[in-house]
Design an enzyme around this catalytic site. Structure first.
Site, PDB file in Angstrom:
ATOM      1  N   TYR A 265       0.848  -1.200   0.000  1.00  0.00           N
ATOM      2  CA  TYR A 265       0.000   0.000   0.000  1.00  0.00           C
ATOM      3  C   TYR A 265       0.881   1.246   0.000  1.00  0.00           C
ATOM      4  O   TYR A 265       0.723   2.144  -0.830  1.00  0.00           O
ATOM      5  CB  TYR A 265      -0.912  -0.003   1.236  1.00  0.00           C
ATOM      6  CG  TYR A 265      -1.616   1.310   1.464  1.00  0.00           C
ATOM      7  CD1 TYR A 265      -2.648   1.706   0.627  1.00  0.00           C
ATOM      8  CD2 TYR A 265      -1.245   2.163   2.499  1.00  0.00           C
ATOM      9  CE1 TYR A 265      -3.294   2.922   0.814  1.00  0.00           C
ATOM     10  CE2 TYR A 265      -1.881   3.376   2.697  1.00  0.00           C
ATOM     11  CZ  TYR A 265      -2.908   3.750   1.850  1.00  0.00           C
ATOM     12  OH  TYR A 265      -3.540   4.955   2.039  1.00  0.00           O
TER      13      TYR A 265
HETATM   14  O1  UGB Z   1      -2.257   6.978   7.718  1.00  0.00           O
HETATM   15  C1  UGB Z   1      -2.303   6.219   6.762  1.00  0.00           C
HETATM   16  O2  UGB Z   1      -1.692   6.446   5.748  1.00  0.00           O
HETATM   17  C2  UGB Z   1      -3.043   4.935   6.861  1.00  0.00           C
HETATM   18  O3  UGB Z   1      -3.922   5.003   7.969  1.00  0.00           O
HETATM   19  C3  UGB Z   1      -4.658   3.837   8.208  1.00  0.00           C
HETATM   20  O4  UGB Z   1      -3.765   2.776   8.498  1.00  0.00           O
HETATM   21  P1  UGB Z   1      -3.410   2.456  10.009  1.00  0.00           P
HETATM   22  O5  UGB Z   1      -2.722   3.609  10.656  1.00  0.00           O
HETATM   23  O6  UGB Z   1      -2.705   1.165  10.000  1.00  0.00           O
HETATM   24  O7  UGB Z   1      -4.856   2.388  10.672  1.00  0.00           O
HETATM   25  P2  UGB Z   1      -5.656   1.172  11.338  1.00  0.00           P
HETATM   26  O8  UGB Z   1      -5.750   0.041  10.406  1.00  0.00           O
HETATM   27  O9  UGB Z   1      -6.912   1.757  11.848  1.00  0.00           O
HETATM   28  O10 UGB Z   1      -4.720   0.757  12.571  1.00  0.00           O
HETATM   29  C4  UGB Z   1      -4.485   1.666  13.645  1.00  0.00           C
HETATM   30  C5  UGB Z   1      -3.615   1.029  14.681  1.00  0.00           C
HETATM   31  O11 UGB Z   1      -4.317  -0.070  15.277  1.00  0.00           O
HETATM   32  C6  UGB Z   1      -3.496  -1.223  15.248  1.00  0.00           C
HETATM   33  N1  UGB Z   1      -4.371  -2.408  15.122  1.00  0.00           N
HETATM   34  C7  UGB Z   1      -5.094  -2.602  14.007  1.00  0.00           C
HETATM   35  C8  UGB Z   1      -5.939  -3.682  13.895  1.00  0.00           C
HETATM   36  C9  UGB Z   1      -6.023  -4.586  14.968  1.00  0.00           C
HETATM   37  O12 UGB Z   1      -6.761  -5.585  14.948  1.00  0.00           O
HETATM   38  N2  UGB Z   1      -5.282  -4.344  16.088  1.00  0.00           N
HETATM   39  C10 UGB Z   1      -4.459  -3.278  16.193  1.00  0.00           C
HETATM   40  O13 UGB Z   1      -3.800  -3.100  17.236  1.00  0.00           O
HETATM   41  C11 UGB Z   1      -2.584  -1.041  14.065  1.00  0.00           C
HETATM   42  O14 UGB Z   1      -1.424  -1.822  14.226  1.00  0.00           O
HETATM   43  C12 UGB Z   1      -2.327   0.456  14.129  1.00  0.00           C
HETATM   44  O15 UGB Z   1      -1.290   0.703  15.042  1.00  0.00           O
HETATM   45  C13 UGB Z   1      -5.507   3.499   7.006  1.00  0.00           C
HETATM   46  O16 UGB Z   1      -6.198   2.273   7.233  1.00  0.00           O
HETATM   47  C14 UGB Z   1      -4.684   3.393   5.759  1.00  0.00           C
HETATM   48  O17 UGB Z   1      -5.550   3.197   4.651  1.00  0.00           O
HETATM   49  C15 UGB Z   1      -3.830   4.619   5.568  1.00  0.00           C
HETATM   50  O18 UGB Z   1      -4.616   5.675   5.158  1.00  0.00           O
END
Ligand code: UGB
Length: 441
Positions: free
Chosen positions: A250
């Site tokens: 991504y």
């Molecule tokens: O800023 C971005 O560019 C991206 O932001 C977002 O990605 P992320 O920051 O990864 O958000 P998100 O999935 O909500 O996980 C948040 C936290 O929860 C943790 N997480 C997640 C799932 C879980 O089951 N457990 C967990 O601890 C996980 O490890 C993380 O620490 C958008 O989805 C992406 O499309 C893109 O726009």
């Protein structure tokens, strides 16, 4: 029979295979001297052909599976009178000097909010969205209803449909393209890599081609991502920091988008602004994101997994509230500056910008869960597990001084306030608090 290719024709430059060819010829002529050998050769050729066809079929099915699982293949496009009228009406600004904006991904989370904000201040807005099934299509349909109430029309098609874009750009002189259509999600990239290439790279190029051919060319504002910082450990993340260590496909496709933007700006004079969004959340958000799926599971009494980094370190994100991001998008459109080319010809240099749109104060995932528990009034069943090796990064933290200086960007919503609004919307949307049903956020 004389050979169609001379014996000494090199297979690769500088290599002549004469000796091997002669040896093979003598060997083959001995084999072909008996009837049983001829039969054997025919069977071998047939077997080889069958295997080749099967191999090609498996390749085709593999690629097709990636493209069709969430992304409908674009169909040939034939406009009719009703369609043209809907498009023209939707694009009509309600104020003089109003912008005319094509919003891609208009039924998506950020796309819906930006479209509504543009319409509210009197700009002309047309949406395009392929309504793919990456997450609940019913939520996308509900967002579409919101937009239709404000007389915003969404074309249901794929941004890779060149024919559609040609018709559209011939019909309407867009002043701006707000490009928000994308295959989002960091972890899903390991399951369906093809959909990231299809939407984030091929789709972006198809749009840029349409924009560069337009006369006059629109200015472009598009969604990059905080994920381009990847394994960068210098905090807070500034636009000038290195972005050559993506941790997920991504992130790599978003980074590729930034390089592609540079090319189209350089060759064709397109004005292009990339916005690095930092984990945007809020009402009408994306169900695949942690704050949303945690809410759903906490309310159902299902356990949630909280990931931890190396040495049991909590993960943290610079969670950014949707209204702050919308303000950043609007300011980017308003300050974009014009593209200089037309009909594929550059007339002079045009702006090429990149901005962080974050909140500047990272919050750990366990803290996010505590806030949700407070507003949902339910205790979460928590499983703390090691962060899977699937593209995640340990933390994000935005430096927004560039966006502040050039866009007047100033995020004002902290995670507590933002999640309170999200929970209120979530309960209302799912009919869990009937008294709130009529409220939007
Ligand atoms: O800023 C971005 O560019 C991206 O932001 C977002 O990605 P992320 O920051 O990864 O958000 P998100 O999935 O909500 O996980 C948040 C936290 O929860 C943790 N997480 C997640 C799932 C879980 O089951 N457990 C967990 O601890 C996980 O490890 C993380 O620490 C958008 O989805 C992406 O499309 C893109 O726009």
């Amino acid at each position: 029979m004389p050979p169609s290719v001379p014996d000494n024709f090199p297979s690769t430059p500088g290599k002549v295979k004469m000796e091997r060819s002669n040896y093979f010829g003598r060997f083959a002529s001995r084999w072909h001297s008996t009837a049983s050998a001829r039969l054997l050769s025919c069977s071998a050729i047939l077997l080889a052909l069958t295997l080749f066809v099967l191999f090609r079929m498996s390749l085709y099915n593999g690629a097709d599976q990636y493209l069709t699982r969430v992304t409908p293949i674009p169909q040939a496009f034939k406009p009719d009178h009703v369609w043209e009228t809907q498009v023209r009406q939707s694009c009509l600004p309600k104020k003089s000097e109003g912008l005319i904006v094509l919003v891609t991904g208009a039924a998506g989370f950020v796309g819906t909010h930006v479209s509504l904000a543009l319409k509210k201040r009197g700009d002309g807005v047309l949406g395009i969205d392929n309504f793919n099934s990456y997450y609940e299509v019913s939520l996308k349909r509900a967002r579409q209803e919101l937009l239709e109430k404000q007389e915003i029309f969404i074309i249901e098609d794929d941004i890779n449909n060149k024919e559609l874009l040609k018709v559209l750009f011939d019909l309407i002189q867009f002043t701006h393209l707000m490009h928000l259509a994308a295959q989002a999600g960091v972890r899903y990239a390991m399951q369906n890599p093809g959909s990231y290439v299809h939407s984030n790279i091929a789709g972006f190029v198809t749009l840029l081609e349409a924009c560069k051919d337009a006369s006059p060319q629109p200015a472009i504002v598009w969604a990059s991502s905080s994920s381009v910082y990847g394994l960068n450990s210098k905090v807070p993340f500034s636009e000038s920091d290195r972005t050559d260590q993506p941790a997920s496909l991504y992130a790599a496709t978003k980074k590729a988008g930034e390089e592609i933007a540079h090319t189209y700006n350089h060759i064709y004079g397109l004005s292009i602004t990339g916005l690095r969004f930092f984990t945007v959340y809020g009402p009408w958000g994306r169900p695949d994101m942690a704050y949303f799926s945690f809410t759903r599971d906490i309310l159902k009494g299902k356990p949630i997994s909280i990931f931890q980094g190396a040495n049991k370190q909590d993960l943290a994100r610079d969670f950014t509230y949707i209204d702050d991001v919308v303000k950043g998008c609007m300011a980017s459109l308003d300050t974009a500056g014009k593209s200089t080319g037309s009909g594929g010809k550059k007339k002079g240099p045009a702006p090429l910008r990149i901005f962080n749109l974050g909140n500047t104060s990272p919050v750990t995932v366990p803290n996010l869960v505590s806030i949700l528990e407070k507003y949902l009034k339910v205790k979460a069943k928590k499983n703390t597990i090691k962060m899977p090796r699937n593209g995640d990064v340990p933390f994000t933290h935005a430096n927004v001084s560039l966006a502040h200086a050039q866009l007047g960007y100033n995020p004002t919503t902290n995670l507590d306030v933002g999640l309170k609004r999200f929970v209120k919307w979530y309960l209302s949307y799912h009919g869990l608090e009937p008294s709130l049903k009529s409220q939007r956020s």
